[in-house]
Design a protein around this motif. Structure first.
Motif, PDB file in Angstrom:
ATOM      1  N   GLU A 155     -12.367   2.229  -3.050  1.00  0.00           N
ATOM      2  CA  GLU A 155     -12.219   1.397  -1.856  1.00  0.00           C
ATOM      3  C   GLU A 155     -11.296   0.212  -2.133  1.00  0.00           C
ATOM      4  OE1 GLU A 155     -16.149   1.625   0.706  1.00  0.00           O
ATOM      5  OE2 GLU A 155     -16.607   0.959  -1.340  1.00  0.00           O
ATOM      6  N   PHE A 156     -10.445  -0.081  -1.127  1.00  0.00           N
ATOM      7  CA  PHE A 156      -9.465  -1.152  -1.229  1.00  0.00           C
ATOM      8  C   PHE A 156      -9.611  -2.063  -0.005  1.00  0.00           C
ATOM      9  CE2 PHE A 156      -7.999   2.724  -3.123  1.00  0.00           C
ATOM     10  CZ  PHE A 156      -7.405   2.365  -4.325  1.00  0.00           C
ATOM     11  N   TYR A 157      -9.907  -3.316  -0.250  1.00  0.00           N
ATOM     12  CA  TYR A 157      -9.942  -4.312   0.818  1.00  0.00           C
ATOM     13  C   TYR A 157      -8.720  -5.213   0.651  1.00  0.00           C
ATOM     14  CZ  TYR A 157     -14.660  -2.878   2.102  1.00  0.00           C
ATOM     15  OH  TYR A 157     -15.760  -2.153   2.531  1.00  0.00           O
ATOM     16  N   VAL A 158      -7.764  -5.039   1.544  1.00  0.00           N
ATOM     17  CA  VAL A 158      -6.469  -5.705   1.441  1.00  0.00           C
ATOM     18  C   VAL A 158      -6.490  -6.960   2.295  1.00  0.00           C
ATOM     19  CG1 VAL A 158      -3.989  -5.457   1.776  1.00  0.00           C
ATOM     20  CG2 VAL A 158      -5.364  -3.450   1.125  1.00  0.00           C
ATOM     21  N   ARG A 159      -6.302  -8.115   1.658  1.00  0.00           N
ATOM     22  CA  ARG A 159      -6.309  -9.379   2.376  1.00  0.00           C
ATOM     23  C   ARG A 159      -4.876  -9.792   2.713  1.00  0.00           C
ATOM     24  NH1 ARG A 159      -8.886 -13.333  -1.183  1.00  0.00           N
ATOM     25  NH2 ARG A 159      -6.880 -14.277  -1.654  1.00  0.00           N
ATOM     26  N   GLY A 160      -4.633 -10.058   3.986  1.00  0.00           N
ATOM     27  CA  GLY A 160      -3.289 -10.455   4.387  1.00  0.00           C
ATOM     28  C   GLY A 160      -2.971  -9.946   5.770  1.00  0.00           C
ATOM     29  N   GLN A 161      -1.710  -9.540   5.964  1.00  0.00           N
ATOM     30  CA  GLN A 161      -1.317  -8.997   7.248  1.00  0.00           C
ATOM     31  C   GLN A 161      -0.049  -8.174   7.095  1.00  0.00           C
ATOM     32  OE1 GLN A 161      -0.220 -12.008  10.059  1.00  0.00           O
ATOM     33  NE2 GLN A 161       0.877 -13.246   8.577  1.00  0.00           N
ATOM     34  N   TYR A 162       0.142  -7.251   8.012  1.00  0.00           N
ATOM     35  CA  TYR A 162       1.348  -6.417   8.081  1.00  0.00           C
ATOM     36  C   TYR A 162       1.707  -5.858   6.710  1.00  0.00           C
ATOM     37  CZ  TYR A 162       5.823  -4.818   9.990  1.00  0.00           C
ATOM     38  OH  TYR A 162       6.872  -4.045  10.416  1.00  0.00           O
ATOM     39  N   SER A 163       0.879  -4.938   6.215  1.00  0.00           N
ATOM     40  CA  SER A 163       1.033  -4.436   4.857  1.00  0.00           C
ATOM     41  C   SER A 163       1.245  -2.934   4.830  1.00  0.00           C
ATOM     42  CB  SER A 163      -0.212  -4.771   4.023  1.00  0.00           C
ATOM     43  OG  SER A 163      -0.410  -6.156   3.931  1.00  0.00           O
ATOM     44  N   SER A 164       1.950  -2.482   3.804  1.00  0.00           N
ATOM     45  CA  SER A 164       2.009  -1.070   3.463  1.00  0.00           C
ATOM     46  C   SER A 164       1.348  -0.898   2.099  1.00  0.00           C
ATOM     47  CB  SER A 164       3.451  -0.568   3.408  1.00  0.00           C
ATOM     48  OG  SER A 164       4.126  -1.133   2.300  1.00  0.00           O
ATOM     49  N   ALA A 165       0.903   0.309   1.786  1.00  0.00           N
ATOM     50  CA  ALA A 165       0.203   0.512   0.513  1.00  0.00           C
ATOM     51  C   ALA A 165       0.407   1.929   0.026  1.00  0.00           C
ATOM     52  CB  ALA A 165      -1.294   0.223   0.683  1.00  0.00           C
ATOM     53  N   ARG A 166       0.533   2.062  -1.291  1.00  0.00           N
ATOM     54  CA  ARG A 166       0.644   3.388  -1.915  1.00  0.00           C
ATOM     55  C   ARG A 166       0.125   3.322  -3.344  1.00  0.00           C
ATOM     56  NH1 ARG A 166       6.745   4.064  -3.989  1.00  0.00           N
ATOM     57  NH2 ARG A 166       7.297   1.884  -4.217  1.00  0.00           N
ATOM     58  N   LEU A 167      -0.276   4.456  -3.838  1.00  0.00           N
ATOM     59  CA  LEU A 167      -0.662   4.632  -5.225  1.00  0.00           C
ATOM     60  C   LEU A 167       0.405   5.470  -5.918  1.00  0.00           C
ATOM     61  CD1 LEU A 167      -4.466   5.462  -4.837  1.00  0.00           C
ATOM     62  CD2 LEU A 167      -3.525   3.402  -5.897  1.00  0.00           C
ATOM     63  N   ILE A 168       0.775   5.069  -7.114  1.00  0.00           N
ATOM     64  CA  ILE A 168       1.758   5.793  -7.905  1.00  0.00           C
ATOM     65  C   ILE A 168       1.082   6.231  -9.191  1.00  0.00           C
ATOM     66  CG2 ILE A 168       3.979   5.633  -9.091  1.00  0.00           C
ATOM     67  CD1 ILE A 168       4.617   3.332  -7.073  1.00  0.00           C
ATOM     68  N   PHE A 169       1.242   7.489  -9.534  1.00  0.00           N
ATOM     69  CA  PHE A 169       0.629   8.045 -10.736  1.00  0.00           C
ATOM     70  C   PHE A 169       1.734   8.291 -11.760  1.00  0.00           C
ATOM     71  CE2 PHE A 169      -1.932   9.231  -7.067  1.00  0.00           C
ATOM     72  CZ  PHE A 169      -3.140   8.670  -7.429  1.00  0.00           C
ATOM     73  N   PRO A 170       1.967   7.322 -12.635  1.00  0.00           N
ATOM     74  CA  PRO A 170       3.128   7.394 -13.523  1.00  0.00           C
ATOM     75  C   PRO A 170       2.947   8.428 -14.632  1.00  0.00           C
ATOM     76  CG  PRO A 170       1.790   5.500 -14.070  1.00  0.00           C
ATOM     77  CD  PRO A 170       1.177   6.106 -12.845  1.00  0.00           C
ATOM     78  N   GLU A 171       4.048   9.035 -14.995  1.00  0.00           N
ATOM     79  CA  GLU A 171       4.012   9.964 -16.115  1.00  0.00           C
ATOM     80  C   GLU A 171       3.924   9.220 -17.438  1.00  0.00           C
ATOM     81  OE1 GLU A 171       7.378  12.490 -15.886  1.00  0.00           O
ATOM     82  OE2 GLU A 171       6.839  13.376 -13.949  1.00  0.00           O
ATOM     83  N   LYS A 172       4.546   8.035 -17.492  1.00  0.00           N
ATOM     84  CA  LYS A 172       4.548   7.241 -18.719  1.00  0.00           C
ATOM     85  C   LYS A 172       3.510   6.136 -18.602  1.00  0.00           C
ATOM     86  CE  LYS A 172       9.435   8.160 -19.589  1.00  0.00           C
ATOM     87  NZ  LYS A 172      10.785   7.577 -19.739  1.00  0.00           N
TER      88      LYS A 172
END
Length: 819
Positions: A155-172
């Motif tokens: 769960e992610f509770y994002v504080r702020g406004q007008y946001s985009s969000a993504r998760l990146i799964f790095p190889e390194k």
């Protein structure tokens, strides 16, 4: 200019690129639905904050959001509900202002325990499975937070406004990120063999990374630089050396970078450096004394090259503007060099706090590098830099021959970021004490400090961003006492109406007409300060200590060198210092302050000085205050320990939850420091810290006497003590596990080092101390503040005590206790 910058940032941030190139669709998870809760928190520039969602989260009562689910009610009794939200075509949730002071709830189901990089744009902070991380409020795009995902629901509770969000799964698991570099220019014909560059290393492993090096290669020249430890699940901006000695002509050139451990290349990347001609605008990097990080300043060279004794124009930039962009807005001058510091970031600290310190560092470098006439140094700036001009001009009046704020607002209290509390309009005693701690930011209250130099006010009369009313306000203030100011409104001028917004010929003509008087020629002094720890000295007088800390102190003095007299009035000063060198040796001096007792003193040498102390019956000659007392070298407030190569020390002696909080809070502060201040900091466990290993450095302690072993070593004799379930301030006690604390303490057996403590009496109190506004520019924090977790719900009524130590670092009269 500013609008163009913001749009470029926005579109660049929407590209799905990371580290070494485009990320495949399988490596990125873009959040595509969530729930929004509007207007549920308040974080301002004071130490108080309100956040009912965080309060529920910390108390274990926060329910998983659903469309239409009732969260609670606001202070007016209006029902607050969650609303389902979908991102727009650019991936942003909500729309500008749609969920101001709110939260966005996002979730992700993971098939296993794994780490990921969380990239959110537009948020102030985010809770990831209850752990707080810093955000990217200005949508810069380069804030990547390594997070630990658990198997199942995250769960992610994002504080702020007008946001985009993504998760990146790095190889390194260990990687170089070149999106936020700090770069110098290569200057053709100069010695470019020892340049310094900084960029970010991301550690996605849950173990710290040691014994790392960076190898740089430019034009066939290789340099290997050892870099500091990278904490587990953290990022750190690191500095390394570059040899560009083979580069001889102007143009762009690639610098190859390799991250190395045990002779093995873990990652490689490149940054682009630019070689410029000696007559071009350029960037110069330097190692900051604040935290040892790499910063830069920009230069617009004098036509024909810098000449000893020429002028120096010091130009401070606006919000969102890079220092090099500021320098490029000016045409080269044949009578001086223009230097633009950075404020540590394009937005940074509003030229206050560490932005102020950055400006002073660069000013000192510029004095040495360009050797200008010390009496022909001029200060100017635009927008936020206009505020910086007002602020730095009032704070350090002895530095400038003249100042010229352009499109500037005088104080943050009246521009956009005010907390809404005014001491004489209903603020409680605790609120008044907290607001007093930011008095040094109130420019109009310090306006009499402008008297010694010329002031040129420049503003467009149609400015929709910073209203021309601010210029008119300061015109009215100056008209009441100032003998030498000029005022101009550019007809039809918007906020930025081209280079004339700053590079305005009448403004520079005004500068040319003004020259700072030498100290020997100044016999009348009218100087005001709110804190000797920020600004103590003007010409031949120094305010060493105050009677009431952070209330305004003022000295109005007149000296007669022939007669050997100093007379005048003094307000809120405990200890004064007079430099007597201009009187010469063997001169009998008489001093009369506040029409009280007359003091006599015979000068002993050409560099003599005296100290005077305010006593019950008047003024008395005294010795210099001890370094153990408060003074310009170490005065408080709570924010002061973050000024000098601080090291973050987290506790490992508590229970599992307390230890996890301590490390997480240290990482959160490091994230905030990096984002706001382009900085880097060492994070070490209490068992790894020693005073000898970190000699000369300030310390930030996370935890309490029961959970952090460094606590008892560094806080011996402190009248404030926090341990599990107990807080004691000067003999007054509070019990319970829900008490948070911020306080400063001088590091004994040092001349100027200090300790800041971020503590809690239990896990609830520790979480109450999570919220971080002390890195916000111009935020006010006193020497100490004790508060309950209920502050998130009830505000200042949950403040148990707050105030300032006396000059002997004791809890005395300058404290407010809860009824």
């Amino acid at each position: 200019m500013i609008i163009k910058f913001r749009m470029c940032r926005l579109f660049s941030c929407l590209l799905l690129f990371f580290i070494t190139g485009a990320v495949s669709a399988q490596s990125v998870y873009q959040f595509k639905e969530g729930y929004i809760l509007k207007k549920v928190h308040r974080y301002g520039r004071e130490a108080l904050y309100a956040d009912p969602l965080a309060w529920q989260l910390y108390n274990g009562t926060l329910k998983t959001p659903a469309d239409g689910a009732v969260f609670g009610a606001d202070s007016q009794g209006t029902e607050l509900k969650w609303e389902k939200a979908l991102p727009d075509s650019s991936g942003m949730f909500g729309g500008r202002g749609y969920w101001g002071n709110g939260y966005l709830y996002l979730s992700y189901s993971s098939e296993e325990n794994r780490t990921a990089l969380l990239n959110i744009q537009g948020n102030n902070a985010v809770y990831v499975n209850g752990v707080l991380h810093f955000g990217d409020p200005y949508q810069s795009g380069w804030m990547y937070i390594p997070v630990q995902l658990k198997k199942g629901l995250n769960e992610f509770y994002v504080r702020g406004q007008y946001s985009s969000a993504r998760l990146i799964f790095p190889e390194k698991r260990l990687a170089l990120n070149t999106e936020d570099p700090t770069l110098p220019s290569i200057i053709a014909g100069a010695d470019n063999s020892n340049l310094k560059v900084a960029l970010v290393v991301i550690n996605s492993e849950n173990v710290e990374q040691k014994e790392l090096s960076i190898r740089s290669t430019v034009g066939g020249k290789e340099v290997v630089t050892k870099i500091p430890v990278i904490p587990p699940l953290a990022t750190r901006k690191v500095m390394f050396n570059v040899n560009a000695g083979n580069v001889t002509s102007a143009g762009k050139i690639n610098c190859r970078i390799e991250l190395i451990a045990n002779r093995k290349v873990l990652d490689e990347n490149k940054v682009e450096l630019e070689c410029v001609n000696a007559t071009d605008k350029y960037m110069n990097t330097f190692v900051s004394g604040i935290d040892g990080s790499l910063q830069y300043f920009a230069v617009s060279p004098q036509t024909g090259g810098a000449v000893k004794g020429s002028s120096l124009f010091f130009s401070v930039h606006g919000a969102g503007v890079e220092a090099i962009g500021q320098a490029k807005a000016y045409q080269a001058k044949d009578w001086g060099t223009l230097v633009a510091p950075t404020n540590r970031r394009p937005r940074g600290f509003n030229w206050e706090d560490w932005g102020r310190l950055d400006a002073l560092e660069v000013l000192n470098i510029a004095r040495t590098k360009f050797n200008p006439d010390p009496d022909r140094i001029y200060l100017t700036g635009h927008s936020m830099g206009g505020h910086g001009t007002w602020f730095l001009g009032a704070t350090y009046p002895g530095n400038w021959a003249s100042i010229a704020p352009c499109a500037g607002y005088p104080t943050l209290k009246g521009y956009g970021s005010a907390d809404g509390l005014i001491p004489d309009k209903g603020a409680s005693p605790a609120e008044q004490m907290l607001l007093r701690s930011s008095n040094q930011s109130d420019v109009p209250a310090l306006a009499t400090n402008y008297k010694p130099f010329g002031v040129y006010i420049n503003h467009g009369d149609a400015d929709p961003v910073v209203s021309v009313d601010y210029a008119r306000q300061m015109k009215k203030v100056l008209a009441g006492f100032h003998p030498d100011f000029s005022y101009y409104e550019y007809p039809g001028g918007s906020h930025w109406y081209g280079s004339e917004s700053v590079d305005w010929k009448p403004l520079f003509d005004f500068f040319k007409w003004h020259k700072r008087l030498a100290d020997t020629a100044v016999n009348a002094v009218d100087f005001k300060t709110a804190s000797p720890g920020i600004s103590s000295t003007y010409r031949w007088v120094s305010i060493q200590q105050q009677v009431h800390p952070l209330e305004y102190s003022r000295v109005i003095l007149q000296r007669d060198k022939a007669a050997g007299t100093i007379t005048g009035t003094v307000q809120n000063v405990k200890t004064l210092k007079f430099l007597l060198s201009d009187f010469g040796a063997g001169k009998n001096i008489t001093v009369l302050l506040d029409s009280l007792n007359i003091l006599s003193y015979t000068t002993k040498g050409n560099s003599d000085s005296i100290f005077l102390s305010k006593e019950d019956k008047g003024w008395a000659l005294t010795s210099a205050p001890s370094a153990d007392q408060k003074g310009p070298h170490r005065y408080g407030t709570f924010k002061e320990p973050f000024n000098k190569r601080m090291v973050f020390v987290y506790g490992t002696k508590g229970n599992k939850e307390e230890n996890e909080w301590s490390l997480n809070k240290a990482r959160y502060d490091a994230e905030a420091w990096y984002y706001r201040g382009n900085g880097a900091v060492d994070i070490v466990a209490d068992k790894e810290y020693s005073e000898s290993r970190y000699a000369g450095r300030n310390v930030i302690i996370y935890g309490n006497a029961s959970t952090n072993s460094v606590y008892t070593k560094l806080l011996k004799g402190c009248p404030i003590q926090v341990s599990r379930n107990l807080v004691n301030v000067g003999g007054k006690e509070w019990k319970g596990d829900d008490l948070g604390a911020y306080y400063i303490w001088p590091m004994r057996n040092t001349q100027s080092n200090s300790v800041a403590v971020v503590a809690g009496s239990g896990i609830k109190g520790m979480k109450a101390a999570d919220a971080n506004q002390y890195f916000a520019g111009a935020s006010g924090f006193p020497d100490f503040m004790i508060f309950g977790l209920d502050m998130l719900q009830s505000g200042s009524s949950a403040v148990k005590c707050t105030g300032f130590y006396d000059n002997d670092w004791k809890v005395g009269k300058e404290v407010v206790f809860a009824p």
